[in-house]
Design a protein around this motif. Structure first.
Motif, PDB file in Angstrom:
ATOM      1  N   PHE A   1      -1.337  -4.980 -13.223  1.00 37.97           N
ATOM      2  CA  PHE A   1      -2.704  -4.530 -12.960  1.00 37.97           C
ATOM      3  C   PHE A   1      -3.258  -3.725 -14.135  1.00 37.97           C
ATOM      4  O   PHE A   1      -4.447  -3.831 -14.476  1.00 37.97           O
ATOM      5  N   GLN A   2      -2.420  -2.928 -14.766  1.00 34.74           N
ATOM      6  CA  GLN A   2      -2.875  -2.148 -15.916  1.00 34.74           C
ATOM      7  C   GLN A   2      -3.193  -3.070 -17.093  1.00 34.74           C
ATOM      8  O   GLN A   2      -4.196  -2.893 -17.778  1.00 34.74           O
TER       9      GLN A   2
ATOM     10  N   GLN B   1       1.111  -8.776  -0.622  1.00 31.62           N
ATOM     11  CA  GLN B   1       1.178  -8.449   0.806  1.00 31.62           C
ATOM     12  C   GLN B   1       1.704  -9.624   1.625  1.00 31.62           C
ATOM     13  O   GLN B   1       2.462  -9.431   2.579  1.00 31.62           O
ATOM     14  N   ASP B   2       1.321 -10.847   1.241  1.00 30.18           N
ATOM     15  CA  ASP B   2       1.808 -12.037   1.955  1.00 30.18           C
ATOM     16  C   ASP B   2       3.318 -12.194   1.793  1.00 30.18           C
ATOM     17  O   ASP B   2       4.014 -12.615   2.731  1.00 30.18           O
TER      18      ASP B   2
ATOM     19  N   ASN C   1       1.183   3.241  -5.758  1.00 30.12           N
ATOM     20  CA  ASN C   1       1.296   2.821  -4.366  1.00 30.12           C
ATOM     21  C   ASN C   1       0.279   1.714  -4.128  1.00 30.12           C
ATOM     22  O   ASN C   1      -0.921   1.905  -4.345  1.00 30.12           O
ATOM     23  N   LEU C   2       0.735   0.555  -3.696  1.00 29.26           N
ATOM     24  CA  LEU C   2      -0.145  -0.599  -3.550  1.00 29.26           C
ATOM     25  C   LEU C   2      -1.237  -0.359  -2.510  1.00 29.26           C
ATOM     26  O   LEU C   2      -2.390  -0.781  -2.705  1.00 29.26           O
TER      27      LEU C   2
ATOM     28  N   PHE D   1      -3.837   1.805  -4.074  1.00 33.22           N
ATOM     29  CA  PHE D   1      -4.523   1.030  -5.123  1.00 33.22           C
ATOM     30  C   PHE D   1      -5.533   0.065  -4.492  1.00 33.22           C
ATOM     31  O   PHE D   1      -6.661  -0.074  -4.977  1.00 33.22           O
ATOM     32  N   GLU D   2      -5.155  -0.579  -3.403  1.00 36.67           N
ATOM     33  CA  GLU D   2      -6.075  -1.499  -2.726  1.00 36.67           C
ATOM     34  C   GLU D   2      -7.323  -0.759  -2.243  1.00 36.67           C
ATOM     35  O   GLU D   2      -8.447  -1.261  -2.362  1.00 36.67           O
ATOM     36  N   ARG D   3      -7.136   0.422  -1.709  1.00 33.38           N
ATOM     37  CA  ARG D   3      -8.292   1.219  -1.260  1.00 33.38           C
ATOM     38  C   ARG D   3      -9.201   1.569  -2.437  1.00 33.38           C
ATOM     39  O   ARG D   3     -10.433   1.526  -2.316  1.00 33.38           O
TER      40      ARG D   3
END
Length: 314
Positions: free
Chosen positions: A139-140, A90-91, A170-171, A174-176
């Motif tokens: 991530f997987q 995100q940064d 979708n990032l 995924f964050e949620r």
């Protein structure tokens, strides 16, 4: 790009890469990285010469990221790492630099055990393809790798279940999902603590004291092998020729990884500049610096775990 070269020099890991003639550097992205606007991105050194242009990255107090993920970290730490990587991505987007230039190959990612941050190489090249799908394999892989530790099985199963869905990665979604999983884990741990405190209040309890023997010992957890430390210095590593106890089939362990010594009845350990590092109760040792071992502590060489037990007092 040509093949990446990774070398360990004393306390540093040095990564170099030679660019192809047609590859052009993005000066704006170099400025963002080298001004430390995203702390998890390793500063870039540009070396120009007759042989072409090279990029060099120097990392201090760092170990390969796979070694850390495989070192029996708690599930709470696993989730912290996942959320930290999401923040790095995100940064990059906030600073207008290409996420596609972030090296998401897990063998090229590192963990700084002093700042407790995941560290990434960033290749500041023009014309890099942007896609959320590029981050999904990392991530997987983290979930599949962590699952081998057999910790928090139901929660890691839920984590991996996210990747079984047919929707495009979708990032944001995924964050949620990770935040929801973090909440469920926190509630589960709170419930376990309350149950334990309740049992202790009713029955009383005491922490079991580690077993003692007539000589200091190590217990290799993967094989349940008891290793008696009858001589010092005592060396552990992958090479039978260089070590008193060899873990020959584990490439994450250095040829001569750890030295144990005894002074005044106390046992000390020192990491011998190993590539994947040594953990003592989950904290990385600084190579070349001795630390005293306490009975019942856990020592991790790369991803090979041992328990240390002091000798019985006479």
């Amino acid at each position: 790009m040509s093949r990446i070269k990774i070398k360990k020099k004393k306390e540093q890991i040095v990564v170099t890469q030679t660019l192809k003639k047609k590859e052009l550097l993005n000066d704006m992205e170099i400025d963002v990285v080298n001004h430390n606007e995203i702390p998890s991105l390793v500063p870039i050194e540009i070396i120009r010469g007759l042989g072409g242009t090279k990029l060099r990255f120097c990392l201090n107090n760092a170990v390969p990221f796979p070694s850390y993920v495989q070192s029996a970290i708690p599930f709470s730490e696993f989730l912290r790492l996942v959320q930290q990587i999401i923040c790095v991505i995100q940064d990059c987007e906030k600073h207008g630099i290409q996420v596609g230039s972030l090296d998401l190959n897990w063998d090229h990612i590192f963990y700084n055990y002093v700042s407790r941050t995941v560290q990434f190489l960033f290749w500041p090249l023009l014309s890099v393809e942007e896609t959320d799908a590029a981050v999904e394999p990392l991530f997987q892989w983290m979930g599949e790798t962590y699952s081998r530790s057999r910790q928090a099985a139901s929660f890691i199963g839920e984590y991996l279940g996210y990747f079984d869905r047919r929707e495009e990665f979708n990032l944001f979604h995924f964050e949620r999902a990770i935040r929801s999983l973090q909440h469920d884990w926190d509630e589960d741990q709170k419930s376990h603590r309350n149950e334990t405190e309740s049992r202790q209040a009713k029955k009383g309890s005491s922490v079991p004291r580690p077993g003692f023997s007539s000589v200091p010992t190590l217990l290799q957890l993967s094989t349940n092998t008891k290793i008696e430390l009858k001589k010092f210095p005592f060396f552990l590593g992958r090479s039978p020729e260089l070590c008193d106890y060899a873990i020959a089939d584990n490439t994450y362990v250095g040829k001569q990884h750890l030295k144990l010594s005894r002074r005044g009845g106390r046992i000390y350990a020192v990491d011998l500049n190993s590539l994947n590092g040594t953990l003592l109760d989950g904290e990385f040792l600084t190579s070349g610096r001795e630390v005293e071992l306490r009975s019942g502590c856990k020592i991790t060489l790369g991803n090979e775990e041992f328990m240390f037990f002091a000798q019985r007092e006479q």
